[in-house]
Structures are given as structure tokens and as C-alpha cells.
Design a protein around this motif. Structure first.
Motif, PDB file in Angstrom:
ATOM      1  N   GLY A  47      32.151  37.883  42.073  1.00 30.63           N
ATOM      2  CA  GLY A  47      33.593  37.703  42.033  1.00 30.63           C
ATOM      3  C   GLY A  47      34.043  37.019  40.757  1.00 30.63           C
ATOM      4  O   GLY A  47      35.031  37.425  40.127  1.00 30.63           O
ATOM      5  N   ASN A  48      33.322  35.976  40.351  1.00 33.88           N
ATOM      6  CA  ASN A  48      33.666  35.278  39.102  1.00 33.88           C
ATOM      7  C   ASN A  48      33.468  36.180  37.894  1.00 33.88           C
ATOM      8  O   ASN A  48      34.218  36.098  36.913  1.00 33.88           O
ATOM      9  N   ALA A  50      33.828  39.477  37.892  1.00 30.82           N
ATOM     10  CA  ALA A  50      34.931  40.439  37.890  1.00 30.82           C
ATOM     11  C   ALA A  50      36.221  39.805  37.402  1.00 30.82           C
ATOM     12  O   ALA A  50      37.023  40.437  36.699  1.00 30.82           O
ATOM     13  N   ALA A  51      36.432  38.529  37.756  1.00 28.25           N
ATOM     14  CA  ALA A  51      37.656  37.839  37.351  1.00 28.25           C
ATOM     15  C   ALA A  51      37.600  37.318  35.927  1.00 28.25           C
ATOM     16  O   ALA A  51      38.623  36.956  35.356  1.00 28.25           O
ATOM     17  N   THR A  53      36.183  34.525  34.993  1.00 26.72           N
ATOM     18  CA  THR A  53      36.193  33.071  34.919  1.00 26.72           C
ATOM     19  C   THR A  53      34.858  32.492  34.461  1.00 26.72           C
ATOM     20  O   THR A  53      34.820  31.440  33.812  1.00 26.72           O
ATOM     21  N   GLY A 225      41.942  37.192  47.737  1.00 26.96           N
ATOM     22  CA  GLY A 225      42.450  37.142  46.380  1.00 26.96           C
ATOM     23  C   GLY A 225      43.784  37.818  46.183  1.00 26.96           C
ATOM     24  O   GLY A 225      44.097  38.834  46.796  1.00 26.96           O
ATOM     25  N   THR A 227      45.022  37.520  42.515  1.00 31.25           N
ATOM     26  CA  THR A 227      44.682  37.936  41.144  1.00 31.25           C
ATOM     27  C   THR A 227      43.184  38.098  40.963  1.00 31.25           C
ATOM     28  O   THR A 227      42.733  38.505  39.900  1.00 31.25           O
ATOM     29  N   ALA A 228      42.391  37.766  41.965  1.00 35.83           N
ATOM     30  CA  ALA A 228      40.933  37.878  41.900  1.00 35.83           C
ATOM     31  C   ALA A 228      40.444  38.587  43.159  1.00 35.83           C
ATOM     32  O   ALA A 228      41.162  38.695  44.144  1.00 35.83           O
ATOM     33  N   PRO A 229      39.210  39.076  43.140  1.00 41.52           N
ATOM     34  CA  PRO A 229      38.688  39.777  44.318  1.00 41.52           C
ATOM     35  C   PRO A 229      38.570  38.851  45.523  1.00 41.52           C
ATOM     36  O   PRO A 229      38.446  37.631  45.392  1.00 41.52           O
TER      37      PRO A 229
END
Length: 393
Positions: A47-48, A50-51, A53, A225, A227-229
Motif C-alpha cells: 500500500g505504501n 502504491a501511494a 509514501t 483509503g 487518496t490511498a489504497p
């Protein structure tokens, strides 16, 4: 620290390298995962990634470390290094993996910066990398030795409590019926789960009960999420893990841990950042802490405030506690409406503060505490997920 020649080269090239770190880290992860897909599947947070971050956090830590080396050659950024090392130890990072990272990171640097990477520049930044890597390896070695646990341990879910619509508490006992190791209030464990696609993803969750119990407790917010998954692991835990199921846990880690002190304390949290504060409050009530304790929490609404009864109950057991809650909506008369504002909160001289919650909340709280005279060295924080504090400075 840095050799004199390398320090001069890093100082001269830091603006160019710093400006390109976003591209460099993006290329680094692409190359790393192309050659080692198992790292994305079973180690890194998808997830991080993909985002984006994690890329931001890596770039921020490299830039901060290099800047400190050239600006303060007599000091080592131990606070930053220990925070990273605790995260790495909770994931089971090994010294050999630093060599793999080095290979792909420097390939990305050369690819992005091209001819600007002369042998002198490459040697200087190589020195930066290994100073940071070797410092982390040494700290992680000590953490592994102190934990007394190698790899993952299986725990059985002894109970599950629905705290709110999106927070569940999992009470855990060792599946082998062995002893429950001690930890410091405020620390976290890594939880590893196998997802439907076969990936074994890892996430960190704060321990939400004080040491000393035969059970271990984590409270997990289901991440949904905008703006994030959506959170892969939190969603899996909420949907699929129930009483008598098993989970794999690491040893406890984390540098946001309550110190043994007689000083006044301020525990400030927002959202699911309440979890380490609950363990701290329970411990303070257990030991009979007599100095002032200020409890601050901000949330969307009372219904969204997980573990509120525990927070109020443990504070009530302390002889000198002051509780302040803020809610963006549906605030009762006993609470404040809106976002947390410490400007009117009394802070005793010599206060030690612990912060956990979204980064904007912690930044604002830290600034207000410093204005009130709290020493920056006495303000401690924990970030859930990649530490973007340095990346946004």
C-alpha cells in the motif's frame, strides 16, 4: 564520520542529489522489485509503495542523514537512526539486504544523474550510505539480541472486541503456551498475515495494554483509503481473523516508549494514535505515578473514539490527571468542538510529551508545546507508516 574529502564532495553535490532523490528512489524501487519481487510480496508494504509514501520517507531520511553529516560532523543522528532501526528489526531486516539495497540504489543514482556521478562523487556518497547502513546494522543487531526472539512466533486469538465501527481489539496468547515477553509501554509488534494472493504482508500495530498481562493486545483500525489504497492487512484482520485463529507476531519494538520518570507527562493522540497512549496510561496507573499527567485526544466524533472508556478509566486512577477531548462533530458538553488546540491547555514545567497520530496533528502539537516551554528533546513521537516528518521539512 565522513572523511574530509568526502564531506566536501557531499556538501557540493547535496543540492543536486537532494533535488533528484524523488526520481532516484522511484527508480531504485522499480529496479529492486524487478529483480527481487519477493521483497514487494513479503517484506515491503504494498500500500505504501502504491501511494508513494515509502519513496518519500526514504528520500527524506537520506537527505537528512547526509545534511547532518556535513553540517554537524561531530554528531550522529541517533534519534533518527534508532527509529529506523526499530522499524527494520520489526520487519526482520538482515545485514545482507543492505548490500542488495546498495546495489540498486547506486544503479538508480547513476541512471538519473548520469555523467555527474564522477568516481569522486560515487565514492563520497558510497561513504554516506555505508555510514548510515553500518550504524543501522549495529543498532539492529543489539535489538535482535535484546528481544530474545528470532523470526516469527505464532499467537492465538483469545478474544476479539469491536471497539468502534472500524476498530477491533485482538487479545492474543502464545500458541506454544510459553511466557509472554516483557515490553515497554508505547511499543509495537509486527503482524504477518498470508493474503488470498499468497503474499505474506507485514504491518506494525501498537500494543494497547500495559505489560504484565498473560495476554498481548493490539487494536487495529480498518484502513479505507480515499487518496490511498484500502489497507490490505487491516482489512484482512477485520474480515477474516476471529477467536481461536492464529497470527504471526514479531518481538516488540519501537522507540516511542514510556521512560521511568517522575516528571509531569503529556500524552497527546489523534484517531488510532490512541493505542500506545492506552498502554502508557495503564502503566502509569499501575505504578501510581504522582506527577501531573495531561491527556489529550482528538477524533472525528465520540463514536469514532476507540478505547475512550479505557482512556478515561486509567486517567481517573491517577492522582493528578487532566483530560481534554476534541471532536470534529457531535462533541458533548464535556469536550471541545473542532481540532485539538493546546494553546489553552496548562502544561507543567519540565513536562515530557508523547505524541501519536496524523503528521499534521503532531506537527501542530509539537509547535504549541515548544511555545509553552517544553524542551524539543522531551517531545517524542510515533508515526504509523512511513516517517514523512523529515521528508516534509
Amino acid at each position: 564520520m565522513l572523511s574530509e574529502q568526502s564531506a566536501a564532495t557531499v556538501r557540493a553535490t547535496l543540492p543536486a542529489v537532494g533535488a533528484a532523490l524523488g526520481e532516484i528512489t522511484e527508480r531504485f524501487y522499480a529496479g529492486l522489485f524487478a529483480e527481487h519481487p519477493e521483497l514487494l510480496r513479503d517484506l515491503f508494504n504494498r500500500g505504501n509503495q502504491a501511494a508513494g509514501t515509502q519513496r518519500q520517507a526514504l528520500a527524506g531520511s537520506i537527505a537528512a542523514f547526509a545534511s547532518l553529516l556535513v553540517e554537524h560532523p561531530d554528531r550522529r543522528p541517533d534519534v533518527m537512526l534508532h527509529r529506523i532501526a526499530h522499524k527494520h528489526a520489526a520487519l526482520g531486516v538482515t545485514p545482507e539486504q543492505y548490500k542488495v539495497v546498495h546495489q540498486h540504489l547506486f544503479a538508480a543514482i547513476v541512471e538519473i544523474l548520469g555523467d555527474a556521478v564522477t568516481p569522486e562523487v560515487a565514492a563520497a556518497w558510497d561513504e554516506v550510505y555505508w555510514l548510515m547502513a553500518n550504524a543501522l546494522i549495529a543498532i539492529e543487531k543489539r535489538l535482535y539480541a535484546a528481544s530474545g526472539q528470532t523470526g516469527w512466533r505464532t499467537w492465538t486469538v483469545a478474544g476479539r472486541v469491536e471497539e468502534t465501527a472500524d476498530v477491533a481489539t485482538f487479545q492474543l496468547r502464545p500458541a506454544d503456551d510459553g511466557p509472554v515477553p516483557d515490553f515497554r509501554p508505547g511499543q509495537y509488534v509486527s503482524v504477518r498475515v498470508e493474503l488470498p494472493d499468497g503474499a505474506r504482508q507485514i504491518r506494525q500495530y501498537s500494543l494497547s495494554a500495559a505489560p504484565g498481562s498473560p495476554l498481548r493486545q493490539i487494536s487495529v483500525k480498518r484502513v479505507q483509503g480515499d487518496t490511498a489504497p484500502d489497507g490490505e492487512v487491516s482489512g484482512h484482520l477485520h474480515a477474516r481473523v476471529h477467536e481461536n485463529d492464529t497470527l504471526e507476531l514479531s518481538a516488540p519494538y519501537g522507540d516511542l516508549a514510556l521512560d521511568a520518570t517522575d516528571a509531569p507527562l503529556l500524552l497527546a493522540s489523534a484517531g488510532i494514535g490512541v493505542t500506545p497512549m492506552i498502554a502508557m496510561l495503564e502503566q502509569l496507573a499501575h505504578i501510581g505515578h504522582t506527577a501531573p499527567v495531561t491527556v489529550v485526544h482528538a477524533d472525528r466524533s465520540p463514536a469514532a473514539h476507540a478505547l475512550r472508556a479505557d482512556q478515561e478509566g486509567f486517567a481517573a486512577k491517577l492522582p493528578d490527571a487532566d483530560v481534554h477531548f476534541w471532536y470534529e462533530q457531535d462533541a458533548p458538553e464535556t469536550a471541545h468542538t473542532g481540532r485539538a488546540d493546546l494553546s489553552a491547555v496548562a502544561v507543567a514545567p519540565g513536562t515530557h510529551a508523547y505524541l501519536c497520530g496524523p503528521l499534521p496533528f503532531m506537527r501542530a502539537a509539537r509547535a504549541q508545546l515548544i511555545e509553552k516551554g517544553v524542551a524539543p528533546a522531551d517531545i517524542h513521537y510515533e508515526v504509523f507508516g512511513p516517517d514523512l516528518w523529515l521528508a516534509q521539512d
